[in-house]
Design a protein around this motif. Structure first.
Motif, PDB file in Angstrom:
ATOM      1  N   ALA A 185       0.868  -1.176   0.000  1.00  0.00           N
ATOM      2  CA  ALA A 185       0.000   0.000   0.000  1.00  0.00           C
ATOM      3  C   ALA A 185       0.905   1.227   0.000  1.00  0.00           C
ATOM      4  O   ALA A 185       1.549   1.525   1.010  1.00  0.00           O
ATOM      5  CB  ALA A 185      -0.923   0.010   1.212  1.00  0.00           C
ATOM      6  N   ALA A 186       0.979   1.913  -1.145  1.00  0.00           N
ATOM      7  CA  ALA A 186       1.829   3.094  -1.274  1.00  0.00           C
ATOM      8  C   ALA A 186       1.417   3.889  -2.499  1.00  0.00           C
ATOM      9  O   ALA A 186       0.935   3.319  -3.487  1.00  0.00           O
ATOM     10  CB  ALA A 186       3.299   2.687  -1.398  1.00  0.00           C
ATOM     11  N   ASP A 187       1.602   5.196  -2.416  1.00  0.00           N
ATOM     12  CA  ASP A 187       1.398   6.081  -3.565  1.00  0.00           C
ATOM     13  C   ASP A 187       0.022   5.950  -4.215  1.00  0.00           C
ATOM     14  O   ASP A 187      -0.108   5.998  -5.440  1.00  0.00           O
ATOM     15  CB  ASP A 187       2.495   5.848  -4.605  1.00  0.00           C
ATOM     16  CG  ASP A 187       3.877   6.054  -4.024  1.00  0.00           C
ATOM     17  OD1 ASP A 187       4.061   7.007  -3.245  1.00  0.00           O
ATOM     18  OD2 ASP A 187       4.778   5.245  -4.331  1.00  0.00           O
ATOM     19  N   GLY A 188      -1.016   5.749  -3.409  1.00  0.00           N
ATOM     20  CA  GLY A 188      -2.368   5.674  -3.942  1.00  0.00           C
ATOM     21  C   GLY A 188      -2.724   4.352  -4.574  1.00  0.00           C
ATOM     22  O   GLY A 188      -3.733   4.242  -5.278  1.00  0.00           O
ATOM     23  N   THR A 199     -11.793  -2.877   0.816  1.00  0.00           N
ATOM     24  CA  THR A 199     -10.660  -2.711   1.726  1.00  0.00           C
ATOM     25  C   THR A 199      -9.389  -2.358   0.963  1.00  0.00           C
ATOM     26  O   THR A 199      -8.582  -1.551   1.430  1.00  0.00           O
ATOM     27  CB  THR A 199     -10.460  -3.977   2.572  1.00  0.00           C
ATOM     28  OG1 THR A 199     -11.677  -4.246   3.296  1.00  0.00           O
ATOM     29  CG2 THR A 199      -9.312  -3.822   3.554  1.00  0.00           C
ATOM     30  N   ALA A 200      -9.212  -2.918  -0.223  1.00  0.00           N
ATOM     31  CA  ALA A 200      -8.032  -2.577  -1.032  1.00  0.00           C
ATOM     32  C   ALA A 200      -8.052  -1.096  -1.396  1.00  0.00           C
ATOM     33  O   ALA A 200      -7.027  -0.408  -1.322  1.00  0.00           O
ATOM     34  CB  ALA A 200      -7.970  -3.453  -2.281  1.00  0.00           C
ATOM     35  N   VAL A 201      -9.219  -0.579  -1.776  1.00  0.00           N
ATOM     36  CA  VAL A 201      -9.316   0.855  -2.081  1.00  0.00           C
ATOM     37  C   VAL A 201      -9.049   1.673  -0.817  1.00  0.00           C
ATOM     38  O   VAL A 201      -8.345   2.691  -0.866  1.00  0.00           O
ATOM     39  CB  VAL A 201     -10.679   1.210  -2.714  1.00  0.00           C
ATOM     40  CG1 VAL A 201     -10.817   2.723  -2.883  1.00  0.00           C
ATOM     41  CG2 VAL A 201     -10.848   0.514  -4.062  1.00  0.00           C
ATOM     42  N   ARG A 208      -6.484   1.247  -6.831  1.00  0.00           N
ATOM     43  CA  ARG A 208      -5.806   2.539  -6.938  1.00  0.00           C
ATOM     44  C   ARG A 208      -6.829   3.651  -6.785  1.00  0.00           C
ATOM     45  O   ARG A 208      -8.006   3.490  -7.106  1.00  0.00           O
ATOM     46  CB  ARG A 208      -5.056   2.667  -8.259  1.00  0.00           C
ATOM     47  CG  ARG A 208      -5.929   2.686  -9.475  1.00  0.00           C
ATOM     48  CD  ARG A 208      -5.109   2.586 -10.771  1.00  0.00           C
ATOM     49  NE  ARG A 208      -5.973   2.674 -11.921  1.00  0.00           N
ATOM     50  CZ  ARG A 208      -6.129   3.756 -12.670  1.00  0.00           C
ATOM     51  NH1 ARG A 208      -5.441   4.842 -12.414  1.00  0.00           N
ATOM     52  NH2 ARG A 208      -6.955   3.756 -13.691  1.00  0.00           N
ATOM     53  N   VAL A 209      -6.348   4.771  -6.286  1.00  0.00           N
ATOM     54  CA  VAL A 209      -7.166   5.979  -6.204  1.00  0.00           C
ATOM     55  C   VAL A 209      -7.086   6.630  -7.574  1.00  0.00           C
ATOM     56  O   VAL A 209      -5.991   6.834  -8.111  1.00  0.00           O
ATOM     57  CB  VAL A 209      -6.647   6.926  -5.108  1.00  0.00           C
ATOM     58  CG1 VAL A 209      -7.508   8.179  -5.022  1.00  0.00           C
ATOM     59  CG2 VAL A 209      -6.579   6.222  -3.762  1.00  0.00           C
ATOM     60  N   VAL A 210      -8.222   6.936  -8.173  1.00  0.00           N
ATOM     61  CA  VAL A 210      -8.219   7.431  -9.554  1.00  0.00           C
ATOM     62  C   VAL A 210      -8.657   8.880  -9.707  1.00  0.00           C
ATOM     63  O   VAL A 210      -8.377   9.504 -10.734  1.00  0.00           O
ATOM     64  CB  VAL A 210      -9.084   6.544 -10.480  1.00  0.00           C
ATOM     65  CG1 VAL A 210      -8.490   5.151 -10.580  1.00  0.00           C
ATOM     66  CG2 VAL A 210     -10.525   6.491 -10.020  1.00  0.00           C
ATOM     67  N   LEU A 257     -14.294  14.317  -2.108  1.00  0.00           N
ATOM     68  CA  LEU A 257     -14.597  12.978  -2.601  1.00  0.00           C
ATOM     69  C   LEU A 257     -13.369  12.371  -3.273  1.00  0.00           C
ATOM     70  O   LEU A 257     -12.693  13.031  -4.058  1.00  0.00           O
ATOM     71  CB  LEU A 257     -15.755  13.022  -3.599  1.00  0.00           C
ATOM     72  CG  LEU A 257     -17.075  13.588  -3.083  1.00  0.00           C
ATOM     73  CD1 LEU A 257     -18.120  13.574  -4.193  1.00  0.00           C
ATOM     74  CD2 LEU A 257     -17.569  12.811  -1.866  1.00  0.00           C
ATOM     75  N   LEU A 258     -13.115  11.127  -2.958  1.00  0.00           N
ATOM     76  CA  LEU A 258     -12.062  10.356  -3.614  1.00  0.00           C
ATOM     77  C   LEU A 258     -12.712   9.150  -4.274  1.00  0.00           C
ATOM     78  O   LEU A 258     -13.563   8.495  -3.668  1.00  0.00           O
ATOM     79  CB  LEU A 258     -11.013   9.869  -2.612  1.00  0.00           C
ATOM     80  CG  LEU A 258     -10.113  10.918  -1.986  1.00  0.00           C
ATOM     81  CD1 LEU A 258      -9.245  10.292  -0.905  1.00  0.00           C
ATOM     82  CD2 LEU A 258      -9.233  11.559  -3.051  1.00  0.00           C
ATOM     83  N   GLU A 259     -12.309   8.859  -5.499  1.00  0.00           N
ATOM     84  CA  GLU A 259     -12.805   7.674  -6.190  1.00  0.00           C
ATOM     85  C   GLU A 259     -11.674   6.668  -6.334  1.00  0.00           C
ATOM     86  O   GLU A 259     -10.531   7.036  -6.608  1.00  0.00           O
ATOM     87  CB  GLU A 259     -13.351   8.041  -7.569  1.00  0.00           C
ATOM     88  CG  GLU A 259     -14.633   8.831  -7.497  1.00  0.00           C
ATOM     89  CD  GLU A 259     -15.234   9.105  -8.865  1.00  0.00           C
ATOM     90  OE1 GLU A 259     -14.908   8.380  -9.832  1.00  0.00           O
ATOM     91  OE2 GLU A 259     -16.028  10.048  -8.966  1.00  0.00           O
ATOM     92  N   GLY A 260     -12.036   5.405  -6.173  1.00  0.00           N
ATOM     93  CA  GLY A 260     -11.062   4.336  -6.315  1.00  0.00           C
ATOM     94  C   GLY A 260     -11.600   3.224  -7.184  1.00  0.00           C
ATOM     95  O   GLY A 260     -12.818   3.076  -7.340  1.00  0.00           O
ATOM     96  N   GLU A 261     -10.684   2.470  -7.748  1.00  0.00           N
ATOM     97  CA  GLU A 261     -11.026   1.297  -8.555  1.00  0.00           C
ATOM     98  C   GLU A 261     -10.232   0.102  -8.054  1.00  0.00           C
ATOM     99  O   GLU A 261      -9.111   0.264  -7.571  1.00  0.00           O
ATOM    100  CB  GLU A 261     -10.664   1.519 -10.023  1.00  0.00           C
ATOM    101  CG  GLU A 261     -11.431   2.600 -10.701  1.00  0.00           C
ATOM    102  CD  GLU A 261     -10.969   2.818 -12.144  1.00  0.00           C
ATOM    103  OE1 GLU A 261     -11.744   3.415 -12.889  1.00  0.00           O
ATOM    104  OE2 GLU A 261      -9.850   2.386 -12.509  1.00  0.00           O
TER     105      GLU A 261
END
Length: 153
Positions: free
Chosen positions: A36-39, A69-71, A108-110, A116-120
């Motif tokens: 877990a690093a750099d988004g 949980t990964a996001v 990853r955070v996209v 708001l933060l979006e992740g995939e």
């Protein structure tokens, strides 16, 4: 009444060993954080019999929990420790069943839009086949600092 039913229903207090570490629910599912690093984050989880649905396949809720949980871990890698945030929306697409083995979520955070933060995330089976496609939105506390990530707009 079973022993489990006799346990207190909350509120619960606990301390996690580190900012980027598994909470009690994640430990219950045997999730392991590979990185877990750099988004970005990679997590793994074995398909134990306790995670099976009625037909013997891995329960979709377990797969979604791993992806979510990964996001979360990807987000934690770019915000200040002890920041508050929560999932406010998610979309999961089941691509293939899981019958055995260890599944891996790559997240990853996209995108960032204000608070708001979006992740995939994509969850893969042991053969590297995508079994779940996942996207989520999180809302972060007003005073949260985000570090070192460039978002594609």
């Amino acid at each position: 009444m079973s022993e489990r039913e006799k346990q207190p229903t909350g509120p619960h207090r606990f301390e996690m060993p580190a900012w980027i570490s598994c909470a009690p629910f994640e430990r219950l599912l045997n999730m392991q954080i590979a990185e877990a690093a750099d988004g970005k984050a990679v997590l793994r989880m074995p398909f134990l019999i306790d995670f099976a649905q009625g037909a013997g396949l891995m329960h979709g809720g377990a797969l979604v929990s791993l992806a979510d949980t990964a996001v979360v871990m990807a987000i934690k890698s770019i915000i200040a420790p002890q920041s508050h945030f929560a999932t406010i929306a998610l979309d999961a697409r089941y691509l293939a069943p899981v019958k055995q083995g260890v599944v891996t979520a790559e997240a990853r955070v996209v995108k960032r839009d204000g608070r708001l933060l979006e992740g995939e995330a994509t969850v893969y089976d042991e053969e590297g086949r995508a079994v779940l496609s996942f996207r989520s939105t999180f809302k972060i506390a007003r005073d949260t600092r985000i570090e070192g990530v460039r978002f594609e707009e």
